[in-house]
Scaffold this motif. Structure first.
Motif, PDB file in Angstrom:
ATOM      1  N   THR A 221       0.183   7.863  -0.544  1.00 24.47           N
ATOM      2  CA  THR A 221      -0.323   8.943  -1.467  1.00 24.47           C
ATOM      3  C   THR A 221      -0.282  10.269  -0.944  1.00 24.47           C
ATOM      4  O   THR A 221      -0.495  10.510  -0.002  1.00 24.47           O
ATOM      5  CB  THR A 221      -1.703   8.539  -1.833  1.00 24.47           C
ATOM      6  OG1 THR A 221      -2.570   8.494  -0.554  1.00 24.47           O
ATOM      7  CG2 THR A 221      -1.912   7.055  -2.492  1.00 24.47           C
TER       8      THR A 221
ATOM      9  N   PHE B  29       0.756  -1.166  -0.016  1.00 29.94           N
ATOM     10  CA  PHE B  29       0.046  -0.002   0.080  1.00 29.94           C
ATOM     11  C   PHE B  29       0.845   1.181   0.055  1.00 29.94           C
ATOM     12  O   PHE B  29       1.307   1.856   1.099  1.00 29.94           O
ATOM     13  CB  PHE B  29      -0.720  -0.168   1.187  1.00 29.94           C
ATOM     14  CG  PHE B  29      -1.869  -1.340   1.166  1.00 29.94           C
ATOM     15  CD1 PHE B  29      -2.958  -1.600   0.607  1.00 29.94           C
ATOM     16  CD2 PHE B  29      -1.583  -2.157   2.272  1.00 29.94           C
ATOM     17  CE1 PHE B  29      -3.621  -2.568   0.580  1.00 29.94           C
ATOM     18  CE2 PHE B  29      -2.139  -3.222   2.386  1.00 29.94           C
ATOM     19  CZ  PHE B  29      -3.313  -3.395   1.385  1.00 29.94           C
TER      20      PHE B  29
ATOM     21  N   GLU C  18     -15.159  11.540  -1.154  1.00 29.95           N
ATOM     22  CA  GLU C  18     -14.710  10.179  -1.509  1.00 29.95           C
ATOM     23  C   GLU C  18     -14.450   9.623  -0.128  1.00 29.95           C
ATOM     24  O   GLU C  18     -14.248  10.093   0.936  1.00 29.95           O
ATOM     25  CB  GLU C  18     -13.266  10.410  -1.922  1.00 29.95           C
ATOM     26  CG  GLU C  18     -13.301  11.086  -3.514  1.00 29.95           C
ATOM     27  CD  GLU C  18     -11.888  11.121  -4.019  1.00 29.95           C
ATOM     28  OE1 GLU C  18     -10.950  10.704  -3.391  1.00 29.95           O
ATOM     29  OE2 GLU C  18     -11.876  11.482  -5.285  1.00 29.95           O
TER      30      GLU C  18
ATOM     31  N   GLN D 129     -12.964   7.163   2.870  1.00 31.73           N
ATOM     32  CA  GLN D 129     -11.500   7.065   3.404  1.00 31.73           C
ATOM     33  C   GLN D 129     -10.892   6.055   2.491  1.00 31.73           C
ATOM     34  O   GLN D 129     -11.249   5.040   2.334  1.00 31.73           O
ATOM     35  CB  GLN D 129     -11.405   6.552   4.722  1.00 31.73           C
ATOM     36  CG  GLN D 129     -12.031   7.871   5.659  1.00 31.73           C
ATOM     37  CD  GLN D 129     -11.619   7.589   7.113  1.00 31.73           C
ATOM     38  OE1 GLN D 129     -10.444   7.137   7.504  1.00 31.73           O
ATOM     39  NE2 GLN D 129     -12.450   8.073   7.870  1.00 31.73           N
ATOM     40  N   ALA D 130      -9.427   6.417   2.017  1.00 34.19           N
ATOM     41  CA  ALA D 130      -8.430   5.653   1.281  1.00 34.19           C
ATOM     42  C   ALA D 130      -8.228   4.366   2.140  1.00 34.19           C
ATOM     43  O   ALA D 130      -7.984   3.381   1.255  1.00 34.19           O
ATOM     44  CB  ALA D 130      -7.413   6.316   0.839  1.00 34.19           C
ATOM     45  N   ARG D 131      -8.123   4.437   3.316  1.00 36.46           N
ATOM     46  CA  ARG D 131      -7.560   3.099   4.097  1.00 36.46           C
ATOM     47  C   ARG D 131      -8.348   3.030   5.273  1.00 36.46           C
ATOM     48  O   ARG D 131      -8.610   3.742   6.053  1.00 36.46           O
ATOM     49  CB  ARG D 131      -5.913   3.389   4.374  1.00 36.46           C
ATOM     50  CG  ARG D 131      -5.356   2.081   4.275  1.00 36.46           C
ATOM     51  CD  ARG D 131      -3.909   2.267   4.240  1.00 36.46           C
ATOM     52  NE  ARG D 131      -3.573   2.712   2.863  1.00 36.46           N
ATOM     53  CZ  ARG D 131      -2.266   3.177   2.539  1.00 36.46           C
ATOM     54  NH1 ARG D 131      -1.637   3.294   3.439  1.00 36.46           N
ATOM     55  NH2 ARG D 131      -2.050   3.600   1.207  1.00 36.46           N
TER      56      ARG D 131
ATOM     57  N   GLU E  74     -17.364  -2.924  -2.335  1.00 41.65           N
ATOM     58  CA  GLU E  74     -16.732  -1.748  -2.014  1.00 41.65           C
ATOM     59  C   GLU E  74     -17.535  -0.670  -1.364  1.00 41.65           C
ATOM     60  O   GLU E  74     -17.267   0.018  -0.616  1.00 41.65           O
ATOM     61  CB  GLU E  74     -15.772  -1.319  -3.607  1.00 41.65           C
ATOM     62  CG  GLU E  74     -14.859  -0.069  -3.199  1.00 41.65           C
ATOM     63  CD  GLU E  74     -14.580   0.377  -4.335  1.00 41.65           C
ATOM     64  OE1 GLU E  74     -13.737   1.373  -4.621  1.00 41.65           O
ATOM     65  OE2 GLU E  74     -15.090   0.009  -5.540  1.00 41.65           O
TER      66      GLU E  74
ATOM     67  N   ASP F  73      -7.748  -1.204   1.533  1.00 37.15           N
ATOM     68  CA  ASP F  73      -7.418  -0.232   0.542  1.00 37.15           C
ATOM     69  C   ASP F  73      -8.165   0.268  -0.562  1.00 37.15           C
ATOM     70  O   ASP F  73      -8.360  -0.657  -1.397  1.00 37.15           O
ATOM     71  CB  ASP F  73      -5.820  -0.116   0.093  1.00 37.15           C
ATOM     72  CG  ASP F  73      -5.293   0.869  -0.849  1.00 37.15           C
ATOM     73  OD1 ASP F  73      -5.997   1.467  -1.414  1.00 37.15           O
ATOM     74  OD2 ASP F  73      -3.965   0.962  -0.496  1.00 37.15           O
ATOM     75  N   ALA F  74      -9.120   1.092  -0.479  1.00 33.18           N
ATOM     76  CA  ALA F  74     -10.319   1.580  -1.275  1.00 33.18           C
ATOM     77  C   ALA F  74      -9.681   1.788  -2.823  1.00 33.18           C
ATOM     78  O   ALA F  74     -10.299   1.422  -3.620  1.00 33.18           O
ATOM     79  CB  ALA F  74     -11.041   2.462  -0.877  1.00 33.18           C
ATOM     80  N   ALA F  75      -8.571   2.441  -2.863  1.00 35.20           N
ATOM     81  CA  ALA F  75      -8.051   2.877  -4.051  1.00 35.20           C
ATOM     82  C   ALA F  75      -7.612   1.891  -4.723  1.00 35.20           C
ATOM     83  O   ALA F  75      -7.875   1.807  -6.088  1.00 35.20           O
ATOM     84  CB  ALA F  75      -6.783   3.943  -3.771  1.00 35.20           C
ATOM     85  N   ARG F  76      -7.001   0.841  -4.156  1.00 37.08           N
ATOM     86  CA  ARG F  76      -6.637  -0.555  -4.952  1.00 37.08           C
ATOM     87  C   ARG F  76      -7.614  -1.576  -4.712  1.00 37.08           C
ATOM     88  O   ARG F  76      -7.297  -2.517  -5.378  1.00 37.08           O
ATOM     89  CB  ARG F  76      -5.299  -1.015  -4.206  1.00 37.08           C
ATOM     90  CG  ARG F  76      -4.195   0.048  -4.080  1.00 37.08           C
ATOM     91  CD  ARG F  76      -3.163  -0.362  -3.191  1.00 37.08           C
ATOM     92  NE  ARG F  76      -2.683  -1.815  -3.646  1.00 37.08           N
ATOM     93  CZ  ARG F  76      -1.335  -2.134  -4.444  1.00 37.08           C
ATOM     94  NH1 ARG F  76      -1.012  -0.882  -5.165  1.00 37.08           N
ATOM     95  NH2 ARG F  76      -1.209  -3.257  -4.888  1.00 37.08           N
ATOM     96  N   ARG F  77      -8.808  -1.421  -4.243  1.00 40.00           N
ATOM     97  CA  ARG F  77      -9.923  -2.419  -4.216  1.00 40.00           C
ATOM     98  C   ARG F  77      -9.139  -3.724  -3.555  1.00 40.00           C
ATOM     99  O   ARG F  77      -9.309  -4.714  -4.156  1.00 40.00           O
ATOM    100  CB  ARG F  77     -10.525  -2.746  -5.332  1.00 40.00           C
ATOM    101  CG  ARG F  77     -11.486  -1.327  -5.918  1.00 40.00           C
ATOM    102  CD  ARG F  77     -12.040  -1.687  -7.206  1.00 40.00           C
ATOM    103  NE  ARG F  77     -12.786  -0.717  -7.725  1.00 40.00           N
ATOM    104  CZ  ARG F  77     -13.560  -0.475  -8.795  1.00 40.00           C
ATOM    105  NH1 ARG F  77     -13.390  -1.538  -9.574  1.00 40.00           N
ATOM    106  NH2 ARG F  77     -14.462   0.566  -9.003  1.00 40.00           N
TER     107      ARG F  77
END
Length: 233
Positions: free
Chosen positions: A65, A62, A121, A123-125, A196, A143-147
Protein backbone atom coordinates in the motif's frame (compact mmCIF):
# COMPACT_ATOMS: atom_id res chain seq x y z
CA UNK A 1 14.79 -13.92 25.29
CA UNK A 2 13.78 -14.40 21.67
CA UNK A 3 12.57 -17.59 20.06
CA UNK A 4 15.83 -17.78 18.15
CA UNK A 5 17.75 -17.82 21.44
CA UNK A 6 15.37 -20.27 23.13
CA UNK A 7 15.53 -22.70 20.23
CA UNK A 8 19.22 -22.59 19.36
CA UNK A 9 20.87 -24.73 16.69
CA UNK A 10 21.23 -27.64 19.12
CA UNK A 11 17.41 -27.82 19.36
CA UNK A 12 16.72 -27.40 15.68
CA UNK A 13 16.08 -23.67 16.03
CA UNK A 14 17.75 -22.75 12.72
CA UNK A 15 14.54 -23.52 10.84
CA UNK A 16 12.49 -21.14 12.99
CA UNK A 17 15.33 -18.59 12.98
CA UNK A 18 15.31 -18.61 9.16
CA UNK A 19 11.50 -18.29 9.10
CA UNK A 20 11.60 -15.30 11.47
CA UNK A 21 14.29 -13.69 9.29
CA UNK A 22 12.12 -14.04 6.17
CA UNK A 23 9.03 -12.75 7.99
CA UNK A 24 10.99 -9.77 9.36
CA UNK A 25 10.30 -10.21 13.08
CA UNK A 26 13.92 -10.44 14.25
CA UNK A 27 15.56 -7.67 16.26
CA UNK A 28 18.19 -5.62 14.42
CA UNK A 29 21.17 -7.44 15.97
CA UNK A 30 19.64 -10.86 15.26
CA UNK A 31 18.91 -9.84 11.68
CA UNK A 32 22.58 -8.92 11.23
CA UNK A 33 23.59 -12.32 12.59
CA UNK A 34 21.21 -14.01 10.15
CA UNK A 35 22.54 -11.96 7.22
CA UNK A 36 26.11 -12.97 8.04
CA UNK A 37 25.09 -16.61 8.32
CA UNK A 38 23.40 -16.49 4.92
CA UNK A 39 26.73 -15.46 3.39
CA UNK A 40 28.85 -17.95 5.32
CA UNK A 41 26.54 -20.93 5.96
CA UNK A 42 25.16 -22.62 2.83
CA UNK A 43 22.78 -24.83 4.83
CA UNK A 44 21.25 -21.84 6.59
CA UNK A 45 21.01 -19.95 3.29
CA UNK A 46 19.02 -22.88 1.87
CA UNK A 47 16.65 -22.71 4.85
CA UNK A 48 16.07 -19.01 4.15
CA UNK A 49 15.43 -19.73 0.47
CA UNK A 50 12.97 -22.48 1.40
CA UNK A 51 11.04 -20.18 3.74
CA UNK A 52 10.91 -17.40 1.15
CA UNK A 53 9.25 -19.85 -1.24
CA UNK A 54 6.99 -21.26 1.50
CA UNK A 55 5.79 -17.86 2.74
CA UNK A 56 5.39 -16.21 -0.66
CA UNK A 57 1.69 -17.28 -0.97
CA UNK A 58 0.98 -15.54 2.34
CA UNK A 59 2.79 -12.39 1.21
CA UNK A 60 0.84 -12.38 -2.05
CA UNK A 61 -2.38 -12.09 -0.07
CA UNK A 62 -1.25 -8.75 1.39
CA UNK A 63 -0.57 -6.27 -1.44
CA UNK A 64 1.70 -3.28 -0.87
CA UNK A 65 0.00 0.00 0.00
CA UNK A 66 1.20 3.49 -0.84
CA UNK A 67 1.39 6.09 1.96
CA UNK A 68 -0.94 9.10 1.61
CA UNK A 69 0.49 11.98 -0.44
CA UNK A 70 -2.18 14.56 0.39
CA UNK A 71 0.27 16.86 2.17
CA UNK A 72 2.75 16.94 -0.72
CA UNK A 73 -0.04 17.48 -3.26
CA UNK A 74 -1.40 20.40 -1.23
CA UNK A 75 2.03 22.04 -1.05
CA UNK A 76 2.63 21.46 -4.78
CA UNK A 77 -0.68 23.09 -5.65
CA UNK A 78 0.08 26.09 -3.47
CA UNK A 79 3.66 26.63 -4.64
CA UNK A 80 3.51 25.64 -8.30
CA UNK A 81 -0.07 26.32 -9.43
CA UNK A 82 0.89 29.13 -11.85
CA UNK A 83 2.86 28.46 -15.01
CA UNK A 84 6.33 29.93 -15.39
CA UNK A 85 6.77 33.01 -17.56
CA UNK A 86 9.93 34.16 -19.45
CA UNK A 87 12.43 35.62 -17.00
CA UNK A 88 10.59 34.19 -14.02
CA UNK A 89 13.66 32.62 -12.42
CA UNK A 90 15.46 35.94 -12.40
CA UNK A 91 12.48 37.81 -10.96
CA UNK A 92 12.95 39.14 -7.42
CA UNK A 93 9.17 39.35 -7.02
CA UNK A 94 8.89 35.65 -7.86
CA UNK A 95 11.38 34.62 -5.17
CA UNK A 96 9.73 36.89 -2.60
CA UNK A 97 6.36 35.40 -3.46
CA UNK A 98 7.75 31.88 -3.30
CA UNK A 99 9.28 32.54 0.12
CA UNK A 100 5.99 33.98 1.37
CA UNK A 101 4.08 30.97 0.03
CA UNK A 102 6.54 28.60 1.70
CA UNK A 103 6.15 30.38 5.03
CA UNK A 104 2.37 30.28 4.65
CA UNK A 105 2.44 26.57 3.79
CA UNK A 106 4.64 25.86 6.81
CA UNK A 107 2.28 27.82 9.06
CA UNK A 108 -0.70 25.86 7.71
CA UNK A 109 1.11 22.56 8.19
CA UNK A 110 1.89 23.45 11.81
CA UNK A 111 -1.59 24.76 12.61
CA UNK A 112 -3.62 22.11 10.75
CA UNK A 113 -3.26 19.33 13.36
CA UNK A 114 -4.70 21.67 15.99
CA UNK A 115 -7.59 22.81 13.79
CA UNK A 116 -8.42 19.37 12.44
CA UNK A 117 -6.58 16.65 14.43
CA UNK A 118 -5.73 13.64 12.23
CA UNK A 119 -7.35 10.32 12.97
CA UNK A 120 -4.75 8.00 14.46
CA UNK A 121 -5.09 4.75 12.61
CA UNK A 122 -3.77 1.43 13.91
CA UNK A 123 -0.74 -0.08 12.26
CA UNK A 124 -1.82 -1.67 9.01
CA UNK A 125 0.14 -4.88 9.53
CA UNK A 126 1.31 -6.79 12.59
CA UNK A 127 3.25 -10.04 12.89
CA UNK A 128 3.80 -12.63 15.60
CA UNK A 129 5.88 -15.75 16.08
CA UNK A 130 3.90 -18.24 18.18
CA UNK A 131 5.74 -20.87 20.24
CA UNK A 132 5.42 -22.17 23.81
CA UNK A 133 7.77 -25.06 24.48
CA UNK A 134 5.92 -27.58 22.30
CA UNK A 135 6.61 -28.66 18.74
CA UNK A 136 3.71 -26.48 17.50
CA UNK A 137 4.93 -23.19 16.01
CA UNK A 138 3.08 -20.68 13.86
CA UNK A 139 4.06 -17.48 12.07
CA UNK A 140 1.19 -14.99 11.94
CA UNK A 141 0.53 -11.87 9.84
CA UNK A 142 -2.43 -9.66 10.77
CA UNK A 143 -3.61 -7.20 8.11
CA UNK A 144 -5.90 -4.59 9.69
CA UNK A 145 -7.02 -3.16 6.35
CA UNK A 146 -8.24 -6.56 5.14
CA UNK A 147 -9.38 -7.76 8.61
CA UNK A 148 -7.45 -10.93 7.94
CA UNK A 149 -5.06 -13.14 9.90
CA UNK A 150 -2.68 -15.24 7.82
CA UNK A 151 -1.08 -18.21 9.57
CA UNK A 152 1.87 -20.31 8.41
CA UNK A 153 2.44 -23.58 10.28
CA UNK A 154 6.17 -23.89 10.98
CA UNK A 155 6.02 -27.23 12.78
CA UNK A 156 3.71 -29.54 14.72
CA UNK A 157 0.51 -31.43 13.91
CA UNK A 158 -2.90 -31.60 15.53
CA UNK A 159 -3.77 -34.95 17.06
CA UNK A 160 -6.60 -37.09 15.73
CA UNK A 161 -9.96 -35.83 16.99
CA UNK A 162 -8.49 -32.46 18.00
CA UNK A 163 -8.40 -28.93 16.56
CA UNK A 164 -6.15 -25.93 17.11
CA UNK A 165 -8.05 -22.85 18.26
CA UNK A 166 -6.67 -19.29 18.07
CA UNK A 167 -7.18 -16.95 21.03
CA UNK A 168 -6.57 -13.27 21.64
CA UNK A 169 -5.44 -12.31 25.15
CA UNK A 170 -5.66 -8.62 26.06
CA UNK A 171 -3.89 -7.81 29.31
CA UNK A 172 -5.47 -9.68 32.23
CA UNK A 173 -8.79 -10.14 30.46
CA UNK A 174 -10.17 -13.58 29.66
CA UNK A 175 -9.05 -15.03 26.31
CA UNK A 176 -11.29 -14.27 23.34
CA UNK A 177 -11.67 -16.96 20.69
CA UNK A 178 -10.80 -16.00 17.14
CA UNK A 179 -11.97 -19.37 15.83
CA UNK A 180 -10.65 -22.79 14.94
CA UNK A 181 -7.51 -22.63 12.81
CA UNK A 182 -8.16 -24.29 9.43
CA UNK A 183 -5.97 -27.25 8.60
CA UNK A 184 -3.11 -26.57 6.19
CA UNK A 185 0.38 -25.13 6.01
CA UNK A 186 -0.84 -21.63 5.10
CA UNK A 187 -4.34 -20.55 6.13
CA UNK A 188 -6.37 -17.38 6.66
CA UNK A 189 -8.96 -16.36 9.24
CA UNK A 190 -11.35 -13.39 9.16
CA UNK A 191 -11.29 -10.96 12.09
CA UNK A 192 -14.49 -9.57 13.62
CA UNK A 193 -14.75 -5.80 14.27
CA UNK A 194 -14.79 -6.36 18.06
CA UNK A 195 -11.56 -8.35 17.98
CA UNK A 196 -10.03 -5.93 15.46
CA UNK A 197 -10.24 -3.01 17.89
CA UNK A 198 -8.47 -4.98 20.61
CA UNK A 199 -5.76 -6.29 18.29
CA UNK A 200 -4.88 -2.72 17.30
CA UNK A 201 -4.15 -1.90 20.96
CA UNK A 202 -1.63 -4.71 21.26
CA UNK A 203 -2.44 -8.25 22.28
CA UNK A 204 -1.06 -11.75 22.70
CA UNK A 205 -2.14 -14.54 20.37
CA UNK A 206 -2.27 -18.11 21.66
CA UNK A 207 -3.08 -21.54 20.23
CA UNK A 208 -4.77 -24.21 22.33
CA UNK A 209 -5.67 -27.83 21.66
CA UNK A 210 -9.46 -28.30 21.63
CA UNK A 211 -12.06 -30.89 20.62
CA UNK A 212 -13.03 -30.91 16.94
CA UNK A 213 -15.03 -27.76 16.24
CA UNK A 214 -13.45 -25.73 19.03
CA UNK A 215 -13.84 -25.19 22.75
CA UNK A 216 -17.31 -26.11 24.06
CA UNK A 217 -17.03 -23.58 26.91
CA UNK A 218 -15.88 -20.40 25.15
CA UNK A 219 -12.56 -20.60 27.01
CA UNK A 220 -9.46 -22.74 26.41
CA UNK A 221 -10.02 -26.28 27.69
CA UNK A 222 -6.82 -27.92 26.43
CA UNK A 223 -3.14 -27.05 26.74
CA UNK A 224 -1.79 -23.84 25.18
CA UNK A 225 0.84 -25.06 22.71
CA UNK A 226 1.96 -21.75 21.16
CA UNK A 227 1.77 -18.06 22.02
CA UNK A 228 3.40 -14.76 21.09
CA UNK A 229 3.03 -10.96 20.95
CA UNK A 230 1.86 -9.09 17.88
CA UNK A 231 4.48 -6.59 16.69
CA UNK A 232 4.38 -3.84 14.09
CA UNK A 233 6.37 -4.08 10.85
Amino acid sequence: MTLAEENGPERGGDDLFAAEYVLGVLAADERQIASRRIEADAAFARLVDRWEVHLSPMAAAFPETEPPIRVKEAIDRRLFAQESRPGLWSSLAFWRGLAAAAVAALAIAIALPYVNPPVVEPQARLVASLAAGSDVKYLVVYDAARRDVGLSLVSGERAAGKDFELWMIEGKNAPVSMGVIPAGQITHMAVTPAVEQKLAQGAVLAVSVEPVGGSPTGQPTGPVVAAGDLKGI
